[in-house]
Design a protein around this motif. Structure first.
Motif, PDB file in Angstrom:
ATOM      1  N   SER A 106       0.807  -1.227   0.000  1.00 38.67           N
ATOM      2  CA  SER A 106       0.000   0.000   0.000  1.00 38.67           C
ATOM      3  C   SER A 106       0.839   1.275   0.000  1.00 38.67           C
ATOM      4  N   ALA A 107       2.130   1.147   0.234  1.00 40.36           N
ATOM      5  CA  ALA A 107       2.991   2.324   0.415  1.00 40.36           C
ATOM      6  C   ALA A 107       3.225   3.061  -0.898  1.00 40.36           C
ATOM      7  N   ARG A 108       3.160   4.382  -0.819  1.00 39.54           N
ATOM      8  CA  ARG A 108       3.467   5.243  -1.965  1.00 39.54           C
ATOM      9  C   ARG A 108       4.789   5.966  -1.776  1.00 39.54           C
ATOM     10  N   CYS A 109       5.459   5.684  -0.690  1.00 38.83           N
ATOM     11  CA  CYS A 109       6.703   6.366  -0.334  1.00 38.83           C
ATOM     12  C   CYS A 109       7.907   5.508  -0.721  1.00 38.83           C
ATOM     13  N   PRO A 110       9.115   6.070  -0.635  1.00 36.83           N
ATOM     14  CA  PRO A 110      10.312   5.259  -0.865  1.00 36.83           C
ATOM     15  C   PRO A 110      10.384   4.112   0.148  1.00 36.83           C
ATOM     16  N   VAL A 111      10.837   2.958  -0.336  1.00 34.67           N
ATOM     17  CA  VAL A 111      10.965   1.773   0.512  1.00 34.67           C
ATOM     18  C   VAL A 111      12.437   1.370   0.549  1.00 34.67           C
ATOM     19  N   PHE A 112      12.922   1.128   1.758  1.00 31.01           N
ATOM     20  CA  PHE A 112      14.305   0.713   1.996  1.00 31.01           C
ATOM     21  C   PHE A 112      14.277  -0.619   2.728  1.00 31.01           C
ATOM     22  N   VAL A 113      15.130  -1.551   2.307  1.00 30.72           N
ATOM     23  CA  VAL A 113      15.241  -2.810   3.042  1.00 30.72           C
ATOM     24  C   VAL A 113      16.698  -3.040   3.424  1.00 30.72           C
ATOM     25  N   ALA A 114      16.881  -3.518   4.648  1.00 33.26           N
ATOM     26  CA  ALA A 114      18.209  -3.877   5.156  1.00 33.26           C
ATOM     27  C   ALA A 114      18.200  -5.383   5.398  1.00 33.26           C
ATOM     28  N   PRO A 115      18.652  -6.158   4.414  1.00 30.63           N
ATOM     29  CA  PRO A 115      18.630  -7.614   4.551  1.00 30.63           C
ATOM     30  C   PRO A 115      19.493  -8.099   5.710  1.00 30.63           C
ATOM     31  N   ALA A 116      19.085  -9.236   6.263  1.00 32.93           N
ATOM     32  CA  ALA A 116      19.840  -9.876   7.341  1.00 32.93           C
ATOM     33  C   ALA A 116      19.610 -11.381   7.254  1.00 32.93           C
ATOM     34  N   MET A 117      20.692 -12.115   7.002  1.00 30.92           N
ATOM     35  CA  MET A 117      20.586 -13.575   6.915  1.00 30.92           C
ATOM     36  C   MET A 117      21.979 -14.178   6.860  1.00 30.92           C
ATOM     37  N   ASP A 118      22.037 -15.488   6.885  1.00 31.42           N
ATOM     38  CA  ASP A 118      23.309 -16.168   6.814  1.00 31.42           C
ATOM     39  C   ASP A 118      23.903 -16.056   5.413  1.00 31.42           C
ATOM     40  N   ALA A 126      17.914 -17.738  -5.397  1.00 29.26           N
ATOM     41  CA  ALA A 126      16.528 -17.302  -5.162  1.00 29.26           C
ATOM     42  C   ALA A 126      16.508 -15.964  -4.426  1.00 29.26           C
ATOM     43  N   THR A 127      17.369 -15.817  -3.429  1.00 30.93           N
ATOM     44  CA  THR A 127      17.425 -14.547  -2.693  1.00 30.93           C
ATOM     45  C   THR A 127      17.906 -13.432  -3.608  1.00 30.93           C
ATOM     46  N   GLN A 128      18.932 -13.695  -4.392  1.00 32.96           N
ATOM     47  CA  GLN A 128      19.447 -12.671  -5.293  1.00 32.96           C
ATOM     48  C   GLN A 128      18.413 -12.289  -6.356  1.00 32.96           C
ATOM     49  N   ALA A 129      17.621 -13.264  -6.803  1.00 34.32           N
ATOM     50  CA  ALA A 129      16.545 -12.961  -7.760  1.00 34.32           C
ATOM     51  C   ALA A 129      15.484 -12.076  -7.092  1.00 34.32           C
ATOM     52  N   ASN A 130      15.177 -12.350  -5.833  1.00 32.20           N
ATOM     53  CA  ASN A 130      14.218 -11.508  -5.111  1.00 32.20           C
ATOM     54  C   ASN A 130      14.754 -10.097  -4.922  1.00 32.20           C
ATOM     55  N   ILE A 131      16.042  -9.968  -4.626  1.00 28.22           N
ATOM     56  CA  ILE A 131      16.664  -8.643  -4.498  1.00 28.22           C
ATOM     57  C   ILE A 131      16.551  -7.892  -5.823  1.00 28.22           C
ATOM     58  N   SER A 132      16.874  -8.563  -6.917  1.00 29.18           N
ATOM     59  CA  SER A 132      16.784  -7.928  -8.242  1.00 29.18           C
ATOM     60  C   SER A 132      15.352  -7.494  -8.552  1.00 29.18           C
ATOM     61  N   ARG A 133      14.411  -8.332  -8.191  1.00 29.38           N
ATOM     62  CA  ARG A 133      13.006  -8.010  -8.444  1.00 29.38           C
ATOM     63  C   ARG A 133      12.575  -6.790  -7.626  1.00 29.38           C
ATOM     64  N   LEU A 134      12.985  -6.749  -6.356  1.00 28.41           N
ATOM     65  CA  LEU A 134      12.656  -5.602  -5.517  1.00 28.41           C
ATOM     66  C   LEU A 134      13.288  -4.321  -6.066  1.00 28.41           C
ATOM     67  N   GLU A 135      14.549  -4.405  -6.494  1.00 22.30           N
ATOM     68  CA  GLU A 135      15.209  -3.228  -7.084  1.00 22.30           C
ATOM     69  C   GLU A 135      14.466  -2.770  -8.336  1.00 22.30           C
ATOM     70  N   ALA A 136      13.987  -3.716  -9.130  1.00 23.98           N
ATOM     71  CA  ALA A 136      13.222  -3.362 -10.334  1.00 23.98           C
ATOM     72  C   ALA A 136      11.914  -2.660  -9.974  1.00 23.98           C
ATOM     73  N   HIS A 137      11.408  -2.925  -8.771  1.00 24.56           N
ATOM     74  CA  HIS A 137      10.190  -2.261  -8.295  1.00 24.56           C
ATOM     75  C   HIS A 137      10.496  -0.942  -7.584  1.00 24.56           C
ATOM     76  N   GLY A 138      11.770  -0.546  -7.563  1.00 23.19           N
ATOM     77  CA  GLY A 138      12.153   0.729  -6.967  1.00 23.19           C
ATOM     78  C   GLY A 138      12.566   0.668  -5.507  1.00 23.19           C
ATOM     79  N   VAL A 139      12.623  -0.523  -4.933  1.00 19.34           N
ATOM     80  CA  VAL A 139      13.035  -0.660  -3.537  1.00 19.34           C
ATOM     81  C   VAL A 139      14.534  -0.408  -3.436  1.00 19.34           C
ATOM     82  N   LYS A 140      14.926   0.357  -2.423  1.00 17.23           N
ATOM     83  CA  LYS A 140      16.338   0.654  -2.196  1.00 17.23           C
ATOM     84  C   LYS A 140      16.897  -0.408  -1.251  1.00 17.23           C
ATOM     85  N   ILE A 141      17.933  -1.105  -1.693  1.00 15.74           N
ATOM     86  CA  ILE A 141      18.542  -2.168  -0.904  1.00 15.74           C
ATOM     87  C   ILE A 141      19.739  -1.586  -0.159  1.00 15.74           C
ATOM     88  N   ILE A 142      19.692  -1.647   1.160  1.00 14.56           N
ATOM     89  CA  ILE A 142      20.812  -1.190   1.983  1.00 14.56           C
ATOM     90  C   ILE A 142      21.825  -2.332   2.017  1.00 14.56           C
TER      91      ILE A 142
END
Length: 183
Positions: A106-118, A126-142
């Motif tokens: 629902s958000a119309r604002c900038p979205v930032f994600v800070a991943p955390a995992m092993d 699969a994780t890297q594909a999800n990161i790429s997909r999120l970046e394509a949607h405009g999500v900023k990956i920290i």
């Protein structure tokens, strides 16, 4: 600045307390959202005390309906820290089974994600594909950090430090204002 801080279930969730405190010190109004699994790592009481707002973890709670659409419109930024592999997959694929993913959609604002995992989870295709997909949607990956992980392994996958997350957000928001007031 109105910031929604989304916390998913990771050992790195303890850093969310420091991040909340830093955002409040910067003058932000912080609304914390937690997934159910995040509560196993840090309590809503800690975060509500630091943010001076009730923590939301359900779309429907004892106090009524927590309107994910209103939250998505209220925020100037949505920051998800820590963002687990599970949460990243849900966001990348539009799955909506908790308040955090509902607000994200629902958000119309900038979205930032800070991943955390092993490390192996971070480097998995699969994780890297999800990161790429999120970046394509405009999500900023920290960017993730390198170091010792909860598993005892050493490598990529550590959630960025709270100070680095705040600096990343500030740098993005300042860069987006470069042409403000110009014609």
């Amino acid at each position: 600045m109105k910031i929604i801080l989304g916390i998913s279930g990771s050992i790195a969730a303890y850093k969310a307390a420091f991040l909340t405190r830093l955002l409040v010190k910067e003058g932000a109004e912080v609304q914390v959202l937690m997934t159910e699994s995040a509560k196993a790592f840090i309590t809503p009481l800690t975060l509500s005390t630091l943010s001076k707002r009730p923590v939301l973890s359900e779309v429907i709670s004892e106090s009524g309906w927590n309107n994910h659409v209103e939250l998505g419109l209220w925020a100037d930024a949505l920051v998800i820290a820590p963002a687990t592999a599970n949460t990243l997959a849900k966001l990348a694929n539009g799955l909506c089974d908790n308040i955090l993913s509902a607000v994200y959609l629902s958000a119309r604002c900038p979205v930032f994600v800070a991943p955390a995992m092993d490390v192996d989870m971070w480097h998995h295709p699969a994780t890297q594909a999800n990161i790429s997909r999120l970046e394509a949607h405009g999500v900023k990956i920290i960017p993730v950090g390198y170091g010792e992980l909860a598993s005892g392994l050493v490598g990529d996958g550590r959630m960025a430090e709270p100070e680095d997350i705040v600096a990343f957000i500030n740098a993005f928001l300042e860069k987006s204002k470069i042409l403000a007031g110009k014609r």
